[in-house]
Motif scaffolding. Structure first.
Motif, PDB file in Angstrom:
ATOM      1  N   THR A 174       0.821  -1.202   0.000  1.00  0.00           N
ATOM      2  CA  THR A 174       0.000   0.000   0.000  1.00  0.00           C
ATOM      3  C   THR A 174       0.859   1.258   0.000  1.00  0.00           C
ATOM      4  O   THR A 174       0.522   2.252  -0.634  1.00  0.00           O
ATOM      5  CB  THR A 174      -0.929   0.011   1.222  1.00  0.00           C
ATOM      6  OG1 THR A 174      -0.134  -0.173   2.415  1.00  0.00           O
ATOM      7  CG2 THR A 174      -1.964  -1.086   1.131  1.00  0.00           C
ATOM      8  N   GLU A 175       2.005   1.238   0.688  1.00  0.00           N
ATOM      9  CA  GLU A 175       2.898   2.395   0.698  1.00  0.00           C
ATOM     10  C   GLU A 175       3.541   2.590  -0.671  1.00  0.00           C
ATOM     11  O   GLU A 175       3.686   3.718  -1.147  1.00  0.00           O
ATOM     12  CB  GLU A 175       3.967   2.217   1.772  1.00  0.00           C
ATOM     13  CG  GLU A 175       3.394   2.204   3.183  1.00  0.00           C
ATOM     14  CD  GLU A 175       4.447   1.876   4.222  1.00  0.00           C
ATOM     15  OE1 GLU A 175       5.461   1.252   3.853  1.00  0.00           O
ATOM     16  OE2 GLU A 175       4.273   2.243   5.382  1.00  0.00           O
ATOM     17  N   GLN A 176       3.946   1.497  -1.307  1.00  0.00           N
ATOM     18  CA  GLN A 176       4.516   1.591  -2.646  1.00  0.00           C
ATOM     19  C   GLN A 176       3.495   2.145  -3.620  1.00  0.00           C
ATOM     20  O   GLN A 176       3.815   2.971  -4.485  1.00  0.00           O
ATOM     21  CB  GLN A 176       4.999   0.214  -3.100  1.00  0.00           C
ATOM     22  CG  GLN A 176       6.182  -0.324  -2.327  1.00  0.00           C
ATOM     23  CD  GLN A 176       6.597  -1.697  -2.810  1.00  0.00           C
ATOM     24  OE1 GLN A 176       5.926  -2.315  -3.622  1.00  0.00           O
ATOM     25  NE2 GLN A 176       7.708  -2.180  -2.284  1.00  0.00           N
ATOM     26  N   THR A 177       2.240   1.690  -3.519  1.00  0.00           N
ATOM     27  CA  THR A 177       1.192   2.162  -4.415  1.00  0.00           C
ATOM     28  C   THR A 177       0.962   3.653  -4.231  1.00  0.00           C
ATOM     29  O   THR A 177       0.855   4.409  -5.200  1.00  0.00           O
ATOM     30  CB  THR A 177      -0.108   1.384  -4.163  1.00  0.00           C
ATOM     31  OG1 THR A 177       0.131  -0.009  -4.349  1.00  0.00           O
ATOM     32  CG2 THR A 177      -1.194   1.843  -5.110  1.00  0.00           C
ATOM     33  N   THR A 178       0.884   4.096  -2.995  1.00  0.00           N
ATOM     34  CA  THR A 178       0.661   5.510  -2.721  1.00  0.00           C
ATOM     35  C   THR A 178       1.796   6.357  -3.276  1.00  0.00           C
ATOM     36  O   THR A 178       1.578   7.439  -3.834  1.00  0.00           O
ATOM     37  CB  THR A 178       0.529   5.738  -1.210  1.00  0.00           C
ATOM     38  OG1 THR A 178      -0.579   4.978  -0.719  1.00  0.00           O
ATOM     39  CG2 THR A 178       0.306   7.207  -0.895  1.00  0.00           C
ATOM     40  N   GLU A 179       3.017   5.855  -3.179  1.00  0.00           N
ATOM     41  CA  GLU A 179       4.167   6.605  -3.666  1.00  0.00           C
ATOM     42  C   GLU A 179       4.217   6.635  -5.188  1.00  0.00           C
ATOM     43  O   GLU A 179       4.457   7.683  -5.793  1.00  0.00           O
ATOM     44  CB  GLU A 179       5.451   5.996  -3.120  1.00  0.00           C
ATOM     45  CG  GLU A 179       6.710   6.696  -3.589  1.00  0.00           C
ATOM     46  CD  GLU A 179       7.975   6.028  -3.099  1.00  0.00           C
ATOM     47  OE1 GLU A 179       9.058   6.469  -3.528  1.00  0.00           O
ATOM     48  OE2 GLU A 179       7.888   5.071  -2.311  1.00  0.00           O
ATOM     49  N   LEU A 180       3.999   5.481  -5.843  1.00  0.00           N
ATOM     50  CA  LEU A 180       4.165   5.384  -7.286  1.00  0.00           C
ATOM     51  C   LEU A 180       2.910   5.754  -8.066  1.00  0.00           C
ATOM     52  O   LEU A 180       3.006   6.293  -9.169  1.00  0.00           O
ATOM     53  CB  LEU A 180       4.585   3.959  -7.661  1.00  0.00           C
ATOM     54  CG  LEU A 180       5.962   3.502  -7.182  1.00  0.00           C
ATOM     55  CD1 LEU A 180       6.150   2.014  -7.452  1.00  0.00           C
ATOM     56  CD2 LEU A 180       7.062   4.313  -7.866  1.00  0.00           C
ATOM     57  N   ALA A 181       1.737   5.447  -7.537  1.00  0.00           N
ATOM     58  CA  ALA A 181       0.480   5.664  -8.262  1.00  0.00           C
ATOM     59  C   ALA A 181      -0.604   6.075  -7.276  1.00  0.00           C
ATOM     60  O   ALA A 181      -1.498   5.300  -6.942  1.00  0.00           O
ATOM     61  CB  ALA A 181       0.074   4.392  -9.014  1.00  0.00           C
ATOM     62  N   PRO A 182      -0.543   7.310  -6.759  1.00  0.00           N
ATOM     63  CA  PRO A 182      -1.481   7.719  -5.712  1.00  0.00           C
ATOM     64  C   PRO A 182      -2.931   7.750  -6.158  1.00  0.00           C
ATOM     65  O   PRO A 182      -3.828   7.765  -5.310  1.00  0.00           O
ATOM     66  CB  PRO A 182      -0.978   9.127  -5.333  1.00  0.00           C
ATOM     67  CG  PRO A 182      -0.194   9.596  -6.518  1.00  0.00           C
ATOM     68  CD  PRO A 182       0.430   8.365  -7.091  1.00  0.00           C
ATOM     69  N   ASP A 183      -3.191   7.758  -7.470  1.00  0.00           N
ATOM     70  CA  ASP A 183      -4.567   7.803  -7.959  1.00  0.00           C
ATOM     71  C   ASP A 183      -5.221   6.442  -8.016  1.00  0.00           C
ATOM     72  O   ASP A 183      -6.433   6.348  -8.230  1.00  0.00           O
ATOM     73  CB  ASP A 183      -4.594   8.432  -9.355  1.00  0.00           C
ATOM     74  CG  ASP A 183      -3.755   7.653 -10.358  1.00  0.00           C
ATOM     75  OD1 ASP A 183      -2.580   7.352 -10.035  1.00  0.00           O
ATOM     76  OD2 ASP A 183      -4.249   7.332 -11.454  1.00  0.00           O
TER      77      ASP A 183
END
Length: 251
Positions: free
Chosen positions: A4-13
């Motif tokens: 979830t942290e990686q997703t927020t960093e790389l693709a916050p949308d």
């Protein structure tokens, strides 16, 4: 770092609940994966000057594979961007491009090879330089092909994501340096179960004097395939027929 942290960093949308996995690749890396129909891979330029050379093969019948001449001819274009699709040699659509912040991806120039990398940057082998070795696109893709029972005779023309090469009035290729900036992305949505091969080695026309290919990240998420009103389907009559051919094998 959690998914979830990686997703927020790389693709916050993106909704983290729909994200399947994320990857970060240094320049000069290579990777392959079997991707299911209805999966989207978002390729992200982590650094300026990134290049991602991509090959596609139908996962369950690898004699069917990406056909760039048909892809370009059917859509009356010499570059790829949002609204375009990637055709197989059987007239089916392996993947489409629903979103793209870069605007131009090179389908014409192929990949670097060992000789071109050695001439431009010198030779750095794994034995002496370990992960700082100079990798080239052709050998990197062949390594990944071998993992899936493919070989040199199966090497086909590739797409270079993040790279722009235009043709000038004298008919010469002109490479646009640092075409993609950090944070730029392009999405490939897979309309078929597909084997995806990627190399992040330098583009063969990259004029930089130092071997410094940019980093790339990928976020895979469950998007579902194209719907009836999808812009990629409706962008030209040929694409509508291509989707019909594709969907017949999934009914």
């Amino acid at each position: 770092m959690q998914l979830t942290e990686q997703t927020t960093e790389l693709a916050p949308d993106l909704d983290p609940a729909r994200v399947l996995w994320t990857e970060r690749f240094p320049g000069g890396a290579h990777w392959s994966y079997r991707v299911r129909r209805g999966t989207t891979l978002r390729f992200i330029a982590v650094e300026a000057g990134a290049n991602a050379s991509v090959l596609l093969y139908r996962a369950d019948e690898r004699m069917e594979r990406l056909n760039l001449p048909d892809t370009l001819k059917a859509q009356h274009t010499a570059h790829l961007t949002a609204g375009h699709v990637l055709y197989s040699d059987m007239g089916r659509i392996l993947a489409s491009i629903p979103r793209d912040t870069v605007g131009w991806h090179d389908p014409l120039c192929g990949v670097s090879d060992a000789d071109s990398i050695a001439r431009r940057y010198g030779v750095k082998r794994y034995q002496e330089h370990r992960n700082a070795m100079h990798r080239n696109g052709k050998d990197s893709l062949l390594v990944e092909m071998g993992k899936w029972g493919l070989g040199l005779r199966d090497l086909i023309p590739n797409v270079n994501l993040f790279s722009k090469v235009a043709v000038d009035t004298d008919g010469r290729f002109r490479f646009a340096e640092n075409h993609a900036q950090p944070g730029d992305f392009v999405e490939l949505r897979f309309e078929m179960d597909t084997l995806v091969l990627v190399s992040t080695a330098p583009h063969p026309l990259d004029p930089r004097p130092d071997y410094a290919p940019g980093k790339v990240a990928i976020v895979a998420w469950d998007s579902g395939p194209a719907g009836a009103d999808d812009p990629c389907r409706l962008s030209c009559p040929e694409n509508g027929r291509g989707y019909t051919n594709t969907e017949m094998i999934y009914r």
